[in-house]
Design an enzyme around this catalytic site. Structure first.
Site, PDB file in Angstrom:
ATOM      1  N   GLU A  95       0.811  -1.217   0.000  1.00  0.00           N
ATOM      2  CA  GLU A  95       0.000   0.000   0.000  1.00  0.00           C
ATOM      3  C   GLU A  95       0.841   1.262   0.000  1.00  0.00           C
ATOM      4  OE1 GLU A  95      -1.913  -1.132   3.970  1.00  0.00           O
ATOM      5  OE2 GLU A  95      -1.797   1.037   4.158  1.00  0.00           O
ATOM      6  N   CYS A 108       3.599   8.614   0.436  1.00  0.00           N
ATOM      7  CA  CYS A 108       4.173   7.756   1.470  1.00  0.00           C
ATOM      8  C   CYS A 108       4.348   6.367   0.859  1.00  0.00           C
ATOM      9  CB  CYS A 108       3.218   7.716   2.667  1.00  0.00           C
ATOM     10  SG  CYS A 108       3.677   6.522   3.926  1.00  0.00           S
ATOM     11  N   CYS A 115       6.743  -6.628   7.221  1.00  0.00           N
ATOM     12  CA  CYS A 115       7.815  -6.068   8.043  1.00  0.00           C
ATOM     13  C   CYS A 115       8.145  -7.077   9.140  1.00  0.00           C
ATOM     14  CB  CYS A 115       7.334  -4.757   8.670  1.00  0.00           C
ATOM     15  SG  CYS A 115       8.597  -3.891   9.628  1.00  0.00           S
ATOM     16  N   CYS A 119       6.809  -4.009  15.857  1.00  0.00           N
ATOM     17  CA  CYS A 119       6.271  -2.941  16.731  1.00  0.00           C
ATOM     18  C   CYS A 119       4.823  -3.283  17.100  1.00  0.00           C
ATOM     19  CB  CYS A 119       6.332  -1.586  16.037  1.00  0.00           C
ATOM     20  SG  CYS A 119       8.011  -1.085  15.623  1.00  0.00           S
ATOM     21  N   GLY A 162       7.072  -1.589   6.190  1.00  0.00           N
ATOM     22  CA  GLY A 162       8.468  -2.014   6.059  1.00  0.00           C
ATOM     23  C   GLY A 162       9.416  -1.109   6.801  1.00  0.00           C
ATOM     24  N   GLU A 163      10.614  -1.650   7.071  1.00  0.00           N
ATOM     25  CA  GLU A 163      11.665  -0.878   7.726  1.00  0.00           C
ATOM     26  C   GLU A 163      12.727  -0.591   6.658  1.00  0.00           C
ATOM     27  OE1 GLU A 163      12.590   0.828  10.424  1.00  0.00           O
ATOM     28  OE2 GLU A 163      14.480   1.014   9.353  1.00  0.00           O
ATOM     29  N   SER A 194      12.080   7.189   7.414  1.00  0.00           N
ATOM     30  CA  SER A 194      11.710   6.944   8.813  1.00  0.00           C
ATOM     31  C   SER A 194      12.185   5.552   9.236  1.00  0.00           C
ATOM     32  CB  SER A 194      10.187   7.043   8.941  1.00  0.00           C
ATOM     33  OG  SER A 194       9.790   6.713  10.240  1.00  0.00           O
ATOM     34  N   SER A 217      11.624   6.758  14.796  1.00  0.00           N
ATOM     35  CA  SER A 217      10.415   6.391  15.533  1.00  0.00           C
ATOM     36  C   SER A 217      10.819   6.090  16.970  1.00  0.00           C
ATOM     37  CB  SER A 217       9.779   5.151  14.902  1.00  0.00           C
ATOM     38  OG  SER A 217       9.410   5.453  13.586  1.00  0.00           O
ATOM     39  N   LEU A 218      10.586   7.047  17.838  1.00  0.00           N
ATOM     40  CA  LEU A 218      11.069   6.914  19.210  1.00  0.00           C
ATOM     41  C   LEU A 218       9.990   6.284  20.091  1.00  0.00           C
ATOM     42  CD1 LEU A 218      13.708   7.618  20.664  1.00  0.00           C
ATOM     43  CD2 LEU A 218      12.672   9.787  21.350  1.00  0.00           C
ATOM     44  N   HIS A 219       8.869   6.959  20.219  1.00  0.00           N
ATOM     45  CA  HIS A 219       7.662   6.440  20.868  1.00  0.00           C
ATOM     46  C   HIS A 219       7.762   6.198  22.374  1.00  0.00           C
ATOM     47  CE1 HIS A 219       6.273   6.274  16.856  1.00  0.00           C
ATOM     48  NE2 HIS A 219       6.741   5.087  16.541  1.00  0.00           N
ATOM     49  N   ASN A 293      -2.999   5.221  15.994  1.00  0.00           N
ATOM     50  CA  ASN A 293      -4.154   4.737  15.257  1.00  0.00           C
ATOM     51  C   ASN A 293      -4.478   3.348  15.775  1.00  0.00           C
ATOM     52  OD1 ASN A 293      -5.645   5.808  13.034  1.00  0.00           O
ATOM     53  ND2 ASN A 293      -3.662   6.237  12.065  1.00  0.00           N
TER      54      ASN A 293
END
Ligand code: SAH
Length: 351
Positions: A95, A108, A115, A119, A162-163, A194, A217-219, A293
């Site tokens: 996608e 994007c 992946c 996460c 994906g990473e 990212s 991506s810290l989070h 989300n």
């Protein structure tokens, strides 16, 4: 017969060699072919009308040229956002999203089919990694969207499924070809990569001396909490990531972005905001807050509006530069990887 060559993944230098050595044609033909593929966005050799028929036949014999096919496209009535499901040459589904901003059209892109980072809040990783995407497939997402929209794409974020640093070589080649003046010529300054924080690869990326924006991506603000959300945090600590970021910055002075998905009751307290500001102190950083989300497979809940605003205000009080990621295309499906997963699950339940 041998596997055909993926001509759309060749850069101009490789294509020039191929055209003269394998096809025994004049080198200037390479420029013509490159332009057909990467500027005119041709989907087949038969479109290349200024090449002789025998040359087109030779190309067909040795190479393949295939743009992804649109399996589904959902267009938001609210803001014009488009979510695409593409079918790749081998049938895999990925996608991509088009977002329309005042400053231009942003795409994007996905960089892998699935992946393997795991996460906890992300739908892209629920079924694991199917395979890496090739440079031509990642370029193809943008080419197809530009053709479908009939407008130029000016910005690209590598933030789909994906990473990207887990598919390093293909992604670097993709970035170089996308920003090549002989191709779509999208400025590297308008490209963002990212990553969940694969530290050795951030050092490699620094050495490439690209002008792209690096987003982390810290989070979470400490390693223990981060490990609960992101298995990759078992391998590298936040401090190791920040050191790698400093190295990246020392090469290109590009402001760093830190993404922080706000999960209600998990990482959205005023203490978290303070700790985050302390972590980022002294770095030329920009924080991008993303209200998480929710995905149906997990019970993470979105922080409410006031918690999001408080978090932002707190960070600003400590001098951080912050934006809240606007939710785009709210009426056409939700989080990263969900569209693809829903589509595949639905196909499987039909069998
Ligand atoms: N693998 C890369 C790029 C993928 S996703 C990375 O980890 O950065 C782009 C961003 O969306 C990441 O910050 C990711 O953590 C975040 N994300 C994924 N699923 C999400 C969700 N359900 N809600 C909010 N953010 C999400």
């Amino acid at each position: 017969m041998n596997e055909k060559i993926d001509i759309q993944s060749m850069d101009l230098k490789e294509l020039t060699e191929f055209v003269s050595q394998t096809l025994k044609e004049k080198p200037f033909r390479a420029r013509q072919i490159y332009k057909w593929i990467h500027v005119k966005l041709a989907s087949g050799f038969d479109e290349m009308t200024d090449l002789s028929k025998p040359l087109r036949e030779k190309l067909e014999e040795h190479c393949f040229l295939s743009l992804p096919q649109i399996a589904r496209c959902y267009i938001s009535k609210i803001d014009g956002t488009r979510k695409y499901l593409f079918r790749l040459r081998d049938g895999n589904i990925i996608e991509s999203v088009l977002m329309k901003y005042k400053h231009g059209n942003s795409v994007c892109v996905s960089s892998q089919v699935g992946c393997r980072m795991g996460c906890k809040f992300c739908a892209s990783t629920l079924d694991g990694l199917a395979r890496n995407m090739t440079p031509s497939e990642i370029l193809g997402e943008i080419y197809m969207i530009q053709k479908d929209l009939g407008e130029r794409i000016s910005n690209v974020v590598i933030m789909g499924s994906g990473e990207p640093l887990d598919n390093y070589d293909n992604v670097i080649r993709f970035i170089k070809m996308l920003s090549d003046e002989n191709g779509l010529n999208i400025s590297q300054r308008n490209i963002t990569l990212s990553t969940c924080g694969i530290v050795p690869r951030i050092y490699d990326l620094a050495k490439e001396d690209l002008q792209i924006t690096l987003a982390i991506s810290l989070h979470a603000v400490n390693d223990q909490r981060r490990r609960e959300l992101m298995p990759v945090a078992n391998k590298w600590s936040i401090q190791e990531i920040l050191d790698a970021c400093r190295e990246y910055y020392s090469h290109n002075s590009r402001r760093l972005t830190f993404e922080y998905s706000l999960v209600r009751g998990v990482n959205d307290s005023p203490e978290d905001a303070k700790a985050l500001a302390q972590l980022l102190k002294g770095l030329n950083a920009h924080v991008n807050l993303i209200p998480v989300n929710p995905i149906k497979e997990r019970d993470f809940r979105q922080s409410d509006n006031s918690a999001v605003m408080n978090f932002k205000n707190n960070l600003e009080k400590y001098g951080e530069n912050v934006t809240i990621r606007r939710e785009m295309g709210r009426d056409i499906q939700a989080a990263c990887g969900q569209l693809r997963k829903n589509y595949i699950d639905a196909l499987e339940s039909e069998d």
